[in-house]
Structure formats: structure tokens, C-alpha cells
Design a protein around this motif. Structure first.
Motif, PDB file in Angstrom:
ATOM      1  N   ALA A  36      29.736   6.924  39.325  1.00 41.27           N
ATOM      2  CA  ALA A  36      28.675   7.085  38.261  1.00 41.27           C
ATOM      3  C   ALA A  36      29.068   6.424  36.736  1.00 41.27           C
ATOM      4  O   ALA A  36      28.257   6.007  36.143  1.00 41.27           O
ATOM      5  N   ALA A  37      30.460   6.461  36.510  1.00 41.05           N
ATOM      6  CA  ALA A  37      30.916   5.973  35.258  1.00 41.05           C
ATOM      7  C   ALA A  37      31.274   4.442  35.475  1.00 41.05           C
ATOM      8  O   ALA A  37      31.700   3.778  34.465  1.00 41.05           O
ATOM      9  N   GLY A  38      31.389   3.846  36.897  1.00 36.49           N
ATOM     10  CA  GLY A  38      31.594   2.436  36.788  1.00 36.49           C
ATOM     11  C   GLY A  38      33.360   2.488  37.010  1.00 36.49           C
ATOM     12  O   GLY A  38      33.574   1.427  36.577  1.00 36.49           O
ATOM     13  N   VAL A  39      34.142   3.174  37.475  1.00 39.44           N
ATOM     14  CA  VAL A  39      35.527   3.173  37.352  1.00 39.44           C
ATOM     15  C   VAL A  39      36.033   3.385  38.938  1.00 39.44           C
ATOM     16  O   VAL A  39      35.151   3.863  39.652  1.00 39.44           O
ATOM     17  N   SER A  40      37.168   3.172  39.015  1.00 41.86           N
ATOM     18  CA  SER A  40      37.750   3.672  40.458  1.00 41.86           C
ATOM     19  C   SER A  40      37.905   5.005  40.440  1.00 41.86           C
ATOM     20  O   SER A  40      38.325   5.758  39.187  1.00 41.86           O
ATOM     21  N   ARG A  41      37.894   5.770  41.501  1.00 45.38           N
ATOM     22  CA  ARG A  41      38.615   7.096  41.717  1.00 45.38           C
ATOM     23  C   ARG A  41      39.756   7.479  41.076  1.00 45.38           C
ATOM     24  O   ARG A  41      40.000   8.617  40.389  1.00 45.38           O
ATOM     25  N   GLN A  42      40.649   6.399  41.134  1.00 45.29           N
ATOM     26  CA  GLN A  42      42.051   6.510  40.598  1.00 45.29           C
ATOM     27  C   GLN A  42      42.110   6.903  39.068  1.00 45.29           C
ATOM     28  O   GLN A  42      42.900   7.693  38.469  1.00 45.29           O
TER      29      GLN A  42
END
Length: 188
Positions: A36-42
Motif C-alpha cells: 500500500a505504501a509502495g515499498v518493500s516488506r523489509q
């Protein structure tokens, strides 16, 4: 990642808050927040450690925003009684419409978040009590600091209790808290 004027952290907190309201704590997955934020899970794990850390950060940010409103309510009044009444009314009115607080208080999607406003609410309670006391002391410097600190803590705890289990109409409760605060600080 972060968009113009918004940090990655803010994007993650916005996404997490939305998902917590929509799905409840149990239904939120770190990968969904990341997507949703457009980033990786890490990136989510690096920023918050784990899902509980993310949930705490969401509640703390929500509390800071709420306290900004309390500051405004207190600042709009010249006398302590009216200021306290307005701050309590602001709290009750905004909490009634706050979907995140409803999700936390009602246990929607599981009651895992309830401790953030009850048994593990230290960051929220201490921050609220301290900030309210400091605000009041800036506007009414003749008040006794120790007495104001004690009664601010009691008023915050009582108001949180009222949010969970209302004891009557909001206006009556707000005036009760204002009487309690003003009587306590003027009696010491």
C-alpha cells in the motif's frame, strides 16, 4: 516511496492505519502495508521492527494529532474551567468519529490492540498528561505544577475510561472533569 512532502514512515503509517481500520490487527500483514505504501516488506520491518511496533507507532501518531487538537481547544479559552470542558468535549467528539480508535476500543478484527489504550498505554497516557499539563502551565503559570501534573494524569485516565464505558452525556462528563480539575488545583 515517500511522495512529495511525505516521508516513507508517514506513508507506512497511513497505510497501516487504513488497513487496521479495514481489517483489524489480525488481518494486517506487513507485506500488505508495504504494498500500500509502495515499498518493500523489509522497509516496513526496518522502520518498525515488527507488526506490534507498527501498531504502536500508528497509535502514538494518532495520539500526537489528537493532542494538537487538545492544545487548540485549551488555547481557545481564557479560564481553566472552560478550557478543560472544551478539551474533554473535543476528546469525546473526535473519538466518537475516529475509526482507528473505534477499531482499537471495540476489538474489531481481534482485541490485540486494546492494550495500546489500556494496560500498555504508557506512551499515550504519559505523553497526553505531560503535554496537557505543560500547555496549562504556559497559559496559567500561577498554577501549582505538582498539583496540575497529578490532576492532568487523573483527568486523562478518567476521560479514557469514559471513552470505553460512558457514564453519562458528554457535556455532563466534560463539566464534571472541569470541576474536578479546577477544584483540585485551587485547593492545593
Amino acid at each position: 516511496m515517500g511522495t512529495a512532502g511525505r516521508s516513507v514512515r508517514e506513508s507506512l503509517l497511513d497505510a497501516a492505519a487504513s488497513l487496521l481500520v479495514e481489517r483489524g490487527y489480525r488481518g494486517v500483514r506487513m507485506r500488505d502495508v508495504a504494498a500500500a505504501a509502495g515499498v518493500s516488506r523489509q522497509t516496513v520491518y526496518n522502520e518498525f521492527g515488527d507488526k506490534w511496533g507498527l501498531a504502536q507507532a500508528v497509535v502514538i501518531r494518532d495520539n500526537e494529532r489528537y493532542l494538537d487538537g487538545v492544545d487548540a481547544a485549551l488555547s481557545a479559552h481564557d479560564d481553566l474551567y472552560s478550557a478543560v470542558t472544551a478539551a474533554v468535549m473535543y476528546t469525546l467528539e473526535t473519538s466518537a468519529d475516529d475509526q482507528l480508535k473505534k477499531a482499537v476500543l471495540t476489538g474489531a478484527g481481534g482485541d490485540e490492540l486494546l492494550p495500546l489504550l489500556t494496560t500498555q498505554a504508557e506512551p499515550v497516557l504519559f505523553t497526553a498528561s505531560a503535554r496537557i499539563a505543560e500547555h496549562a502551565l504556559r497559559h496559567w503559570p500561577d498554577l501549582d505544577r505538582d498539583a496540575l501534573t497529578e490532576i492532568a494524569d487523573a483527568a486523562v485516565r478518567l476521560t479514557m475510561s469514559h471513552l470505553m464505558l460512558p457514564s453519562g452525556p458528554p457535556e455532563r462528563f466534560a463539566h464534571f472533569v472541569a470541576r474536578m480539575v479546577t477544584r483540585y488545583v485551587t485547593a492545593t
